[in-house]
Design a protein around this motif. Structure first.
Motif, PDB file in Angstrom:
ATOM      1  N   VAL A   1     -12.770   5.875  -2.817  1.00  0.00           N
ATOM      2  CA  VAL A   1     -12.185   5.016  -3.937  1.00  0.00           C
ATOM      3  C   VAL A   1     -11.864   5.735  -5.131  1.00  0.00           C
ATOM      4  CG1 VAL A   1     -12.901   3.203  -5.644  1.00  0.00           C
ATOM      5  CG2 VAL A   1     -13.864   3.412  -3.391  1.00  0.00           C
TER       6      VAL A   1
ATOM      7  N   GLU B   1     -13.526  -0.920  -6.881  1.00  0.00           N
ATOM      8  CA  GLU B   1     -12.340  -0.802  -7.765  1.00  0.00           C
ATOM      9  C   GLU B   1     -12.067  -2.029  -8.690  1.00  0.00           C
ATOM     10  OE1 GLU B   1     -10.196   0.834  -3.605  1.00  0.00           O
ATOM     11  OE2 GLU B   1     -10.317  -1.221  -3.741  1.00  0.00           O
TER      12      GLU B   1
ATOM     13  N   ALA C   1     -16.224  -1.183  -1.402  1.00  0.00           N
ATOM     14  CA  ALA C   1     -15.077  -0.628  -2.072  1.00  0.00           C
ATOM     15  C   ALA C   1     -14.451  -1.489  -3.244  1.00  0.00           C
ATOM     16  CB  ALA C   1     -14.102  -0.020  -0.880  1.00  0.00           C
TER      17      ALA C   1
END
Length: 276
Positions: A113, A147, A143
């Motif tokens: 990431v 984000e 993930a």
């Protein structure tokens, strides 16, 4: 089992690293020609002490792919069957690229990431992902959680050494040094801009707390301390945040060399994100 890896620019506090069993890969920091590993053979206290007599020449560098390979092997040896590797943004560091190279030879699959951010904001991404994993999220779901935080995290800070910040090219041109006022700043769009200018530490703490509280509800907040002279402002800010109904948890982190290289001593930072 999902293992977690980050880099030392995240300024991840030891208690969070232990809580979520995170492998931390150190960046390199060069001070007056001598290279050190952040948090391994150069800590914040030693780093800021170098500023006491003069401003040292400081630079930073991403970890080598080999160091990431070692972290991935350690995570796999601890039982990870896949790894979530969460890092400082590629726009400001080559760390993500080193991680990608190492992932090609990792013993288990690695999802990387690029948070698009830096400092404790990366830790907030790790924190969100770790709680998602604990709740049963898949690798991709965790993930995505990281984000989301990277795209929305807020920040507010004061910098004692404006000349260091200005040398990094990110300080807005209209932010002026003053012996009588304290500029409160935020980093937005890659530029450090002034939020307000305060007469003393108590007013600065009030302005910073107000800026954070306006960031939403159920906020996680990290308050960063650099050198010992910044502790009074840190404590004043923490006191206000712990009483704020918008704040769910406050942790203190140390502003280490890879961040302090760009802000210098006298820095107090706060990073915050809303819990999902």
């Amino acid at each position: 089992m999902i293992g977690l890896v980050t880099d030392s620019n995240s300024q991840l506090p030891p208690e969070l690293a232990k809580r979520f069993e995170v492998e931390v890969v150190p960046l390199s920091v060069t001070v007056d020609g001598q290279e050190y590993l952040e948090g391994v053979d150069l800590d914040a206290g030693e780093f800021y002490a170098r500023f006491e007599s003069r401003r040292p020449v400081v630079s930073t560098a991403q970890p080598s792919p080999g160091r990431f390979a070692e972290a991935y092997e350690a995570a796999a040896a601890a039982g990870a069957t896949e790894i979530l590797s969460i890092h400082i943004g590629a726009s400001v560091s080559g760390t993500v690229n080193s991680a990608r190279l190492a992932s090609q030879v990792a013993p288990v699959p690695v999802r990387i990431v690029d948070t698009g951010t830096a400092s404790f904001a990366v830790s907030l991404c790790v924190w969100e992902a770790a709680e998602a994993v604990a709740a049963g999220a898949t690798l991709e779901e965790a993930a995505a959680a990281a984000e989301r935080v990277g795209a929305s995290v807020g920040n507010v800070f004061v910098v004692g050494a404006l000349d260091v910040a200005r040398a990094g090219g990110r300080l807005a041109g209209d932010v002026a040094a003053s012996s009588t006022t304290i500029p409160v700043l935020t980093l937005a769009g890659g530029v450090m801009r002034e939020v307000d200018r305060c007469r003393d530490l108590e007013e600065a703490a009030e302005v910073m707390a107000g800026f954070i509280r306006a960031g939403g509800s159920s906020l996680r907040v990290g308050v960063g301390v650099s050198d010992p002279a910044t502790v009074p402002l840190v404590e004043a800010l923490e006191e206000r945040l712990r009483k704020a109904p918008e704040v769910s948890e406050v942790v203190r982190y140390v502003i280490g060399p890879s961040v302090g290289a760009h802000t210098g001593p006298g820095t107090v930072g706060a990073m915050f994100s809303a819990r999902r």
